[in-house]
Design an enzyme around this catalytic site. Structure first.
Site, PDB file in Angstrom:
ATOM      1  N   HIS A 126       0.864  -1.173   0.000  1.00  0.00           N
ATOM      2  CA  HIS A 126       0.000   0.000   0.000  1.00  0.00           C
ATOM      3  C   HIS A 126       0.902   1.224   0.000  1.00  0.00           C
ATOM      4  O   HIS A 126       0.873   2.029   0.911  1.00  0.00           O
ATOM      5  CB  HIS A 126      -0.861   0.039   1.271  1.00  0.00           C
ATOM      6  CG  HIS A 126      -1.949  -0.953   1.268  1.00  0.00           C
ATOM      7  ND1 HIS A 126      -3.157  -0.719   1.866  1.00  0.00           N
ATOM      8  CD2 HIS A 126      -2.033  -2.197   0.770  1.00  0.00           C
ATOM      9  CE1 HIS A 126      -3.936  -1.784   1.738  1.00  0.00           C
ATOM     10  NE2 HIS A 126      -3.267  -2.687   1.080  1.00  0.00           N
ATOM     11  N   LYS A 576     -11.089   7.283   8.221  1.00  0.00           N
ATOM     12  CA  LYS A 576     -11.675   8.017   7.097  1.00  0.00           C
ATOM     13  C   LYS A 576     -13.178   8.142   7.259  1.00  0.00           C
ATOM     14  O   LYS A 576     -13.784   9.168   6.938  1.00  0.00           O
ATOM     15  CB  LYS A 576     -11.343   7.292   5.793  1.00  0.00           C
ATOM     16  CG  LYS A 576     -12.025   7.835   4.545  1.00  0.00           C
ATOM     17  CD  LYS A 576     -11.528   7.100   3.320  1.00  0.00           C
ATOM     18  CE  LYS A 576     -12.296   7.523   2.072  1.00  0.00           C
ATOM     19  NZ  LYS A 576     -13.505   6.720   1.858  1.00  0.00           N
TER      20      LYS A 576
END
Length: 918
Positions: A126, A576
């Site tokens: 990632h 998030k």
């Protein structure tokens, strides 16, 4: 070099940085870049007139600064270790063992627990790491030169030579370029991860072992308790590169097969190298000591079993039976070296079938040394090889396979369609219908389809992957395989559906009592809502007979007395989704609730912490993170992700890597002795956090749902440039949708941090704590005192929020907000952010007792070193963004593409300056 008792860290950093920058300036002058050389780290904004390669110069300079700071911290640790009167470093073995002893835990009790401590970092692809592998190698070489010049015995001539080597390397870096000009492929990502697994960790694990054993002796504990390799904490390693399919169309079954094969090859090469080095050292002669009968018999037996290979192995080193034994072990490895020095996996009769057989032979070798009084040599020479076999086996690292639950839904629907089921839209069924279908269907061993493809894109992809895993098990066992991880687990059927798909390929098979799954199926709870439902989902999953049989089978295979269910919890998406306070507290409560559910089922939980590289994605000091976990949730078995640029930051250099492994192992050991307890103050604090988390969540969601927020986000941050960047092989969105929900947490956090909002690391906290201070002053004082008196969860949370908002910069935010073209949207959204920023600063200053720049100097000083350079780079990036967007809007593709490399270089330079960005 000797150090004074008081080691001046800042002075050390300033001296070393000045030396490196002087070298860099000399190189720039020699390369006809006098303006850059003159103004490096001295530039002031002068309109838009900046030297063309400013971003590249600062990108390099920031990386040098990072390395200088890293080396200075390591040298400080050495100075502290040399000072018997110094306070132990937080989170390291010395502090942990002292605290356990003070709590009444004996050395024997600690030693009895250590072999059950398991630490498994999982390296994932990632990346917000944009640097090429070649550049990473040059940076590693630069760090080694910094370490090399620490030797106080060098002559002035030798120091000049080191300085010359630095300048050579600096020119090489300048001419090479910093970033990917083409998007990296999976093969390059795999090579990068294999570098750490194959080269770094085999060298670092022995260093981490030495730290524990040395500290153990220094504290007066019996060294015999940690003499054998199986008496130490177990290090294991994992990877997602080549197995993580969530939104990654390029991870095919061929990639997974290649990855498993390459990891096995590299593991065996690593062991071959270790054994070859052992053979070179273990040169005892039978003229000087009598060979133990057990070793004599083993040599004869093994030589006969291997035939010609055995005869050839012992023909070398006659009169040196211990070395002959190692030669035979090398011959028994299931790998062959070809004439061109390439390696080929090859299993012959007599070869080791698995690492346990090699470990048994190494145990015999160590015992035979002990029998002739050479215990010192057994510990010095054989012990490290035993540890390498324990840690890396024949597989190097376990490979997880991750896929999204929605992808599985479509695959099941395609299976049903192929089987002629009329109502095959499985994704559209209600939950009750899905449960009823899966419960009934998973009582039968029959597959839906015959082997083959053509079922549909999703079904073909899932089944092809599962066939690779089944083939791996059939040929090499399960040691190299991790878990089947289900992203976005929303309910019990998301997990049971994996059983149905696995049945098609034989990963689920018929046992004596019913179907059994060979591999663990692991939920990944990511959003706030899913975390809140996680305990109920786990309860349903553990109640399912197929799960119970599978866990029992897996426990028996692994020699575990208690079944273990792995649970992955996601920090990035929950942050998030709901902001840092709601994410943190929801994760805390979810782990507590799931631990209670597992206890009722007689199952141990192994939490897998999916943390990112920045605070907005769950990062923070490792030892504080471990202490902040709910008591009872970490019982000695830690698994966590290491992502993006943090892999290089933590593990590129040996000493830093050893410290990081030590922090993980020591923290996990301490947590294993921490019993759940709750007093009246903690009950009150939990109630305060319950309300604060909900208020913070509402404030954060209100911002995200404010009209025009998405437009503000897309224009006030470089998200569009990041989406066009050459960072990582996977798309930045799961499905390609332009919605905020489809955007991965990595580019979300990365882009906010690039424009210095650091939004997900603090927004909503000020609103919640300001309300507490106004409505419940007594409760606010209690929270303030608990943080300062170190209630670990609160200390970790508030410290991370304070670090995030200190790294944010209101003036830079305003300038990025000016890029938003719609004045109404710009004014509305930024007013909310500015107001919350001020509120958060005020409550944090009340908690810390003054401005953060004064009360948190460890955060402020590194920022101060970077501030001027970062302001310049932000200015350059904003101007480039403005022009690049104008060209794209005008349809001038050629001109916009020509600008992109320079824009990406500013992104890389700012990332280097900030250190952790996504």
């Amino acid at each position: 070099m000797s150090f004074p008792q008081t080691f001046d860290l800042d002075q050390k950093i300033e001296q070393d940085l000045a030396m490196v920058l002087d070298c860099f300036r000399e190189v720039l002058v020699s390369l006809n870049e006098p303006d850059l050389a003159k103004n490096l780290f001295r530039l002031e904004l002068q309109g838009e007139m900046l030297p063309e390669r400013t971003a590249q110069a600062y990108s390099m300079a920031f990386h040098f600064l990072n390395q200088v700071e890293e080396n200075a911290h390591i040298q400080r640790l050495r100075a502290v270790a040399a000072d018997a009167e110094a306070e132990p470093e937080s989170g390291r073995w010395r502090q942990v063992l002292q605290r356990l002893r003070q709590a009444g835990v004996t050395a024997e009790q600690i030693a009895a627990r250590l072999p059950d401590v398991r630490v498994e970092p999982v390296l994932t692809a990632h990346p917000t790491e944009a640097k090429r592998a070649t550049v990473l190698g040059h940076h590693r070489e630069m760090y080694l030169l910094l370490v090399k010049q620490e030797n106080g015995m060098w002559t002035s001539l030798e120091r000049d030579q080191i300085r010359g080597e630095m300048k050579d390397l600096l020119e090489r870096l300048w001419r090479t370029g910093e970033i990917f000009l083409e998007k990296p492929d999976l093969a390059s990502e795999r090579r990068n991860i294999l570098h750490y697994l194959r080269t770094v960790f085999p060298e670092v694990v022995p260093l981490a072992d030495q730290r524990l054993r040395r500290t153990w002796r220094d504290l007066g504990f019996d060294p015999a308790l940690l003499r054998r390799a199986d008496q130490l904490p177990r290090f294991r390693f994992g990877t997602w590169v080549g197995g993580d399919r969530d939104g990654h169309p390029f991870v095919t079954e061929a990639v997974t097969r290649e990855t498993l094969s390459e990891q096995r090859t590299q593991a065996l090469l690593c062991l071959r190298e270790q054994l070859t080095n052992l053979a070179a050292r273990i040169s005892l002669s039978d003229y000087l000591q009598e060979t133990p009968s057990a070793l004599v018999q083993w040599l004869a037996r093994t030589t006969a079993a291997l035939g010609e290979r055995g005869v050839a192995a012992i023909a070398r080193n006659k009169g040196e039976p211990w070395r002959q034994a190692v030669n035979l072990m090398i011959a028994k490895l299931p790998i062959r070296m070809l004439a061109n020095d390439e390696a080929q996996l090859h299993q012959q009769p007599g070869d080791y079938a698995d690492p346990s057989a090699l470990l048994a032979d190494l145990d015999l070798l160590a015992d035979s040394l002990d029998a002739v009084g050479a215990r010192r040599l057994a510990e010095a020479d054989v012990f490290p090889v035993q540890r390498a076999v324990q840690c890396f086996g024949f597989h190097l690292a376990v490979l997880d396979v991750r896929q999204n639950s929605a992808f599985h839904d479509r695959a099941v629907g395609q299976l049903l369609a192929a089987a002629g089921v009329v109502d095959h839209a499985f994704a559209d069924w209600d939950l009750a219908k899905r449960i009823a279908f899966l419960t009934e269907e998973l009582q039968s061993p029959r597959p839906f389809t015959l082997a083959g493809s053509g079922l549909g894109k999703e079904a073909d992809a899932v089944l092809a992957c599962f066939r690779v895993l089944k083939d791996q098990i059939d040929h090499h066992g399960q040691a190299g395989l991790g878990a089947l991880i289900v992203s976005m687990t929303r309910n019990f059927t998301d997990l049971a559906a994996v059983y149905l798909l696995a049945r098609e390929t034989g990963l689920v098979f018929a046992g004596d009592a019913g179907l059994v799954c060979r591999l663990p199926v692991v939920p990944l709870f990511e959003t706030i809502d899913d975390l809140r439902r996680s305990a109920d989902i786990l309860d349903a999953f553990l109640s399912f007979p197929l799960t119970q049989r599978s866990l029992a089978c897996q426990a028996e295979r692994n020699g575990e007395t208690t079944p273990i269910q792995q649970i992955m919890v996601g920090y990035s998406d929950s942050n998030k989704d709901g902001g840092i306070l709601a994410s943190f507290w929801t994760l805390y409560q979810a782990q507590e609730a799931m631990s209670q559910v597992a206890a009722r089922h007689g199952v141990a939980l192994r939490f897998f912490h999916g943390r990112g590289g920045t605070i907005g994605r769950g990062a923070g000091p490792s030892h504080r993170f471990l202490r902040a976990l709910p008591p009872g949730s970490l019982t000695g078995d830690l698994r966590l992700t290491e992502q993006g640029e943090t892999i290089a930051q933590k593990y590129a250099n040996q000493m830093t890597a050893a410290v990081n492994l030590e922090l993980l192992a020591a923290g996990t050991t301490e947590a294993a002795f921490k019993a759940p307890r709750e007093d009246a103050v903690e009950v009150r604090l939990r109630g305060i956090l319950d309300e604060a988390a909900e208020q913070s969540f509402q404030a954060y969601r209100a911002l995200l749902e404010t009209e025009g927020f998405v437009a503000f986000f897309r224009e006030a941050t470089p998200i569009d440039a990041i989406e066009s960047s050459h960072i990582g092989s996977r798309p930045s969105r799961r499905t390609g949708s332009r919605s905020l929900g489809d955007l991965r947490a990595i580019p979300w956090v990365f882009s906010w941090n690039q424009s210095r909002f650091y939004l997900s690391g603090w927004y909503g906290v000020g609103y919640a704590l300001d309300a507490l201070r106004r409505k419940d002053p007594e409760g606010f004082e209690l929270l303030k005192n608990a943080k300062n008196q170190f209630w670990p969860p609160l200390h970790y949370l508030i410290s991370n929020v304070a670090t995030s908002i200190a790294t944010a910069d209101l003036q830079i935010m305003k300038k990025y907000a000016a890029l938003v073209r719609d004045e109404t949207v710009r004014t509305r959204i930024f007013a909310l952010i500015e107001e919350e920023y001020g509120r958060t600063m005020k409550v944090l200053e009340a908690i810390y007792g003054g401005p953060l720049s004064e009360t948190r100097q460890k955060t402020e000083r590194p920022l101060a070193r970077r501030r001027a350079g970062l302001h310049l780079l932000h200015h350059q990036q904003r101007e480039q963004l403005r022009r690049w967007r104008e060209l794209r809007a005008a349809g001038d593709t050629a001109a916009s593409e020509a600008m992109l490399p320079g824009l990406l270089l500013t992104i890389n330079a700012i990332a280097g300056g900030l250190g952790t960005t996504g």
